[in-house]
Scaffold this active site. Structure first.
Site, mmCIF file in Angstrom:
data_model
loop_
_atom_site.group_PDB
_atom_site.id
_atom_site.type_symbol
_atom_site.label_atom_id
_atom_site.label_comp_id
_atom_site.label_asym_id
_atom_site.label_seq_id
_atom_site.Cartn_x
_atom_site.Cartn_y
_atom_site.Cartn_z
ATOM 1 N N TRP A 101 -41.771 -27.641 -4.117
ATOM 2 C CA TRP A 101 -41.446 -26.884 -5.330
ATOM 3 C C TRP A 101 -42.494 -25.814 -5.599
ATOM 4 O O TRP A 101 -42.154 -24.699 -6.005
ATOM 5 C CB TRP A 101 -41.276 -27.816 -6.531
ATOM 6 C CG TRP A 101 -40.105 -28.741 -6.363
ATOM 7 C CD1 TRP A 101 -40.149 -30.107 -6.307
ATOM 8 C CD2 TRP A 101 -38.730 -28.374 -6.207
ATOM 9 N NE1 TRP A 101 -38.880 -30.604 -6.129
ATOM 10 C CE2 TRP A 101 -37.985 -29.568 -6.067
ATOM 11 C CE3 TRP A 101 -38.053 -27.158 -6.172
ATOM 12 C CZ2 TRP A 101 -36.601 -29.573 -5.902
ATOM 13 C CZ3 TRP A 101 -36.671 -27.161 -6.002
ATOM 14 C CH2 TRP A 101 -35.966 -28.365 -5.866
ATOM 15 N N ASP A 171 -45.506 -26.366 -13.653
ATOM 16 C CA ASP A 171 -44.179 -26.977 -13.547
ATOM 17 C C ASP A 171 -44.378 -28.489 -13.714
ATOM 18 O O ASP A 171 -45.028 -29.122 -12.881
ATOM 19 C CB ASP A 171 -43.592 -26.644 -12.162
ATOM 20 C CG ASP A 171 -42.272 -27.347 -11.883
ATOM 21 O OD1 ASP A 171 -41.801 -28.141 -12.714
ATOM 22 O OD2 ASP A 171 -41.712 -27.093 -10.785
ATOM 23 N N LYS A 195 -35.066 -34.706 -14.753
ATOM 24 C CA LYS A 195 -35.859 -35.751 -14.128
ATOM 25 C C LYS A 195 -36.226 -36.826 -15.149
ATOM 26 O O LYS A 195 -36.133 -37.999 -14.874
ATOM 27 C CB LYS A 195 -37.148 -35.171 -13.513
ATOM 28 C CG LYS A 195 -36.937 -33.957 -12.622
ATOM 29 C CD LYS A 195 -36.267 -34.301 -11.302
ATOM 30 C CE LYS A 195 -35.622 -33.112 -10.623
ATOM 31 N NZ LYS A 195 -36.516 -32.137 -10.053
HETATM 32 C C1 PLP Z 1 -36.331 -30.872 -9.366
HETATM 33 C C2 PLP Z 1 -37.500 -29.977 -9.447
HETATM 34 C C3 PLP Z 1 -37.359 -28.577 -9.463
HETATM 35 C C4 PLP Z 1 -36.026 -27.890 -9.332
HETATM 36 O O1 PLP Z 1 -35.282 -28.044 -10.467
HETATM 37 P P1 PLP Z 1 -33.881 -27.309 -10.655
HETATM 38 O O2 PLP Z 1 -33.590 -27.571 -12.087
HETATM 39 O O3 PLP Z 1 -32.915 -27.937 -9.706
HETATM 40 O O4 PLP Z 1 -34.074 -25.859 -10.369
HETATM 41 C C5 PLP Z 1 -38.490 -27.816 -9.590
HETATM 42 N N1 PLP Z 1 -39.711 -28.374 -9.691
HETATM 43 C C6 PLP Z 1 -39.869 -29.712 -9.677
HETATM 44 C C7 PLP Z 1 -41.243 -30.281 -9.799
HETATM 45 C C8 PLP Z 1 -38.788 -30.546 -9.549
HETATM 46 O O5 PLP Z 1 -38.956 -31.879 -9.524
#
Ligand code: PLP
Length: 359
Positions: A101, A171, A195
């Site tokens: 990511w 993030d 998540k």
């Molecule tokens: C799942 C995830 C993403 C991507 O998320 P989307 O909503 O599918 O774009 C980005 N960063 C992390 C840390 C993730 O776990």
């Protein structure tokens, strides 16, 4: 009705209490005669829902007054572009690459300016967090970017990088609300909610006000300017209204559970059950450096692909689902987010012990 133990990395398990409440309110939300799904986002009722969600999140995370909370769409991945478009005034930013990511964010930023990789753990399949105490961060970098919890690899920063005075952007998709954070250490803290918080389709961005400006990169679409959404309190256009409503219910659930200090304690207890077993097992092994272990995502392997596959299959039949590891790592991964009960982890470990004996 039969519910499984769902170890999915995302979309993932939500508190049963929240799902029940949403079901009860499905046909008639508090006497409105309609579902939240059917409601105008400009209505008084919905205004109450989004305002209360924000207030509860502010309380849970102790968000300072000089930060805005934005409920946006496009997933976490949209932020990979939105961040440089809004923040790269000097067209330069530092990225720490600790997994897929972070790497995707780093690659996306290259479309907008000079993204400098200041540290990486790719040399060892992202199985650790690099030392970030004294990185060579360009003087004129607009921000330092991290992915705080690496969903796929199962690592987490235990201390934030020394940004040397630069704005930190994080993030936190897969560790959102799993423990207390000091929001004031970040310029932006953001995550997709699927998540740990709610249904896919909502991304929450907590952003320091001075970073919200008109001065975005030329050509930045209106919808991708933080200012557009900040000025309209996340109601510039139709927001992911139902998703925000469910997030609000999860915030209430978290408050009832005792807030983020209590969640941290609970998450540590849960993770310890699994990690302690991985450390003593002769068959199953954790895949990351111990100091950097995530409380949320726990990857493990047997070392034998066929045995891994057999385990995943038998676990599923026993009611433990979505344990297959990410395609780039193989093996298994148990995601044990806030809503996974302790009992789910205990039963998984019991099952693993039994499997080890029999194989
Ligand atoms: C799942 C995830 C993403 C991507 O998320 P989307 O909503 O599918 O774009 C980005 N960063 C992390 C840390 C993730 O776990």
């Amino acid at each position: 009705m039969s519910r499984v133990y769902n170890f999915s990395a995302g979309p993932a398990v939500l508190p049963e209490e929240v799902l029940r409440e949403a079901a009860e309110e499905m046909m008639d939300y508090k006497g409105s005669g309609m579902s939240v799904m059917e409601m105008s986002h400009r209505s008084k009722v919905y205004d109450g829902i989004i305002k209360e969600a924000e207030a509860d999140l502010r309380e849970l995370m102790n968000i300072p007054d000089n930060y805005k909370v934005l409920f946006l769409q496009g997933g976490a991945s949209q932020q990979f572009a939105m961040i440089p478009m809004n923040l790269m005034k000097n067209k330069k930013a530092a990225y720490i690459v600790t997994g897929q990511w972070a790497k995707k964010a780093f690659q996306e930023a290259q479309n907008y300016g000079e993204a400098v990789k200041v540290a990486s753990s790719e040399d060892e399949t992202f199985s650790y967090i690099p030392d970030c105490s004294d990185l060579d961060i360009p003087e004129d970098a607009d921000y330092v970017y991290i992915c705080e919890n690496n969903t796929i690899y199962g690592t987490k920063y235990k201390t934030l990088p020394n940004t040397k005075g630069h704005t930190l952007v994080a993030d936190v998709s897969s560790c959102f609300l799993s423990e207390p954070v000091d929001v004031s250490k970040y310029g932006i803290i953001y995550g997709g909610v699927q998540k740990n918080i709610g249904p896919a389709g909502v991304v929450i961005v907590i952003i320091r006000e001075d970073l919200i400006t008109e001065d975005t990169l030329p050509g930045t679409p209106t919808m991708l300017k933080y200012k557009t959404h900040a000025d309209a309190d996340s109601l510039y256009n139709t927001p992911p209204a139902y998703g925000i409503y469910v997030c609000g219910k999860v915030f209430k659930w978290l408050k009832k559970m005792g807030g983020l200090d209590a969640m941290k304690k609970r998450n540590e207890e849960k993770a310890k059950i699994l990690y302690d077993f991985l450390d003593e097992s002769k068959m199953f092994k954790g895949t990351v450096r111990k100091e950097d272990r995530s409380l949320m995502n726990v990857p493990f392997v047997t070392g034998d692909k066929d045995l891994d596959a057999k385990f995943v299959k038998e676990a599923e039949a026993a009611g433990f689902v979505n344990l297959k590891g990410h395609r780039t790592v193989g093996g298994m991964r148990a995601s044990i987010y806030n809503a996974m009960p302790k009992e789910g982890v205990e039963k998984l470990v019991e099952f693993m012990k039994k499997f080890e004996k029999e194989n």
